[in-house]
Write an enzyme that holds these catalytic residues in place. Structure first.
Site, PDB file in Angstrom:
ATOM      1  CB  THR A   1      11.557 -19.405  10.682  1.00  0.00           C
ATOM      2  OG1 THR A   1      10.994 -18.240  11.378  1.00  0.00           O
ATOM      3  CG2 THR A   1      12.867 -19.225  10.079  1.00  0.00           C
TER       4      THR A   1
ATOM      5  CG  ASP B   1      11.427 -24.155  29.198  1.00  0.00           C
ATOM      6  OD1 ASP B   1      11.704 -23.015  28.598  1.00  0.00           O
ATOM      7  OD2 ASP B   1       9.999 -24.220  29.865  1.00  0.00           O
TER       8      ASP B   1
ATOM      9  CE1 TYR C   1      12.562 -11.162  19.208  1.00  0.00           C
ATOM     10  CE2 TYR C   1      12.141  -9.816  17.450  1.00  0.00           C
ATOM     11  CZ  TYR C   1      12.849 -10.936  17.865  1.00  0.00           C
ATOM     12  OH  TYR C   1      13.393 -11.608  16.969  1.00  0.00           O
TER      13      TYR C   1
END
Length: 268
Positions: A192, A59, A157
């Site tokens: 994706t 992670d 983002y």
């Protein structure tokens, strides 16, 4: 064209699907040894199993993960020549796009920066001593066209990826004279899991536009994003750019940004 990657050791994050899987497959085809990093493996990644592939379950939001990843690479293959920071996008449990500046709260901003900026920074820091030992070291950071073309969505983002692009430029200046090339690949919308999984971008945009999810991916999204090609980018098209930048054949390319976006960016 021989990309001169035979025997080179590459770490690829987000390697179990999408662009990361395509990068992993392409590097293996070019003779590289690949440390494929992801939270869990997938049947598609398992299908690539062989002596030149090592999967490391990690992670990347765990601050201790980079040390374990690099240690496993050195233990298995003797060093590190290439680092591909591909993992990014929505952190676990988050779906994009998110519309409006007030939608993400402080926690959302922190998680987004942790996954898309701090995690690559930590892995670069950990890999640097090994990369400095290589005679043809390369770092490729995967960003996004939204870092250069912001809009009223995905503020957190876009900002995190803009930060990664800035770090890439600085690294290329500092470590280029020491033999490490550092470049960015900035994809546009790529077909994706981010788009195709249930509750992903296709479903979110379908709810916003009234179109069905297939129409969103095939027609609505390419039109909304002004894609000259008229279609979403394929993961392999991004992987080809990443692997070329990772190759010693790109020995004079550093501090560059390669855009693979279907023509969505219009500015010079």
């Amino acid at each position: 064209m021989d990309l001169q990657l035979t025997g080179r050791v590459a770490i690829v994050t987000g390697a179990s699907k999408g662009m990361g899987l395509a990068v992993t497959r392409t590097l293996l085809e070019e003779g590289a040894k690949v440390v494929a990093v992801s939270r869990r493996t997938t049947p598609e990644l398992d299908a690539l199993a062989g002596p030149n592939l090592l999967h490391v379950a990690a992670d990347l939001m765990d601050e201790g993960a980079p040390a374990r990843i690099v240690a496993r690479a050195v233990e298995a293959f003797g060093g590190v020549d290439v680092l591909v920071n591909n993992a990014g996008g929505p952190p676990p449990g988050v779906s994009l796009p998110q519309f409006g500046f007030t939608t993400p709260d402080d926690g959302d901003w922190r998680r987004m920066f942790e996954f898309n900026l701090f995690a690559p920074v930590r892995l670069i820091r950990e890999a640097l001593p090994r990369l400095l030992e290589s005679d043809a070291a390369a770092i490729v950071n995967v960003s996004t066209t939204m870092a250069r073309q912001p809009g009223p969505m995905n503020y957190d983002y876009s900002a995190a990826k803009a930060g990664l692009a800035n770090v890439t430029k600085g690294l290329s200046e500092e470590f280029g004279p020491q033999g490490i090339r550092v470049n960015t690949v900035s994809p546009g919308p790529v077909r994706t899991a981010w788009w195709t999984e249930e509750g992903g971008a296709a479903d979110i945009l379908a709810g916003a536009t009234g179109a069905d999810r297939d129409a969103v991916m095939d027609k609505v999204a390419p039109e909304m994003m002004n894609l000259v090609t008229g279609r979403l980018v394929e993961p392999q098209e991004v992987a080809d750019a990443v692997v070329l930048l990772a190759s010693p054949r790109s020995g004079s390319t550093t501090g560059a940004e390669v855009v693979v976006d279907g023509g969505s960016l219009k500015g010079l």
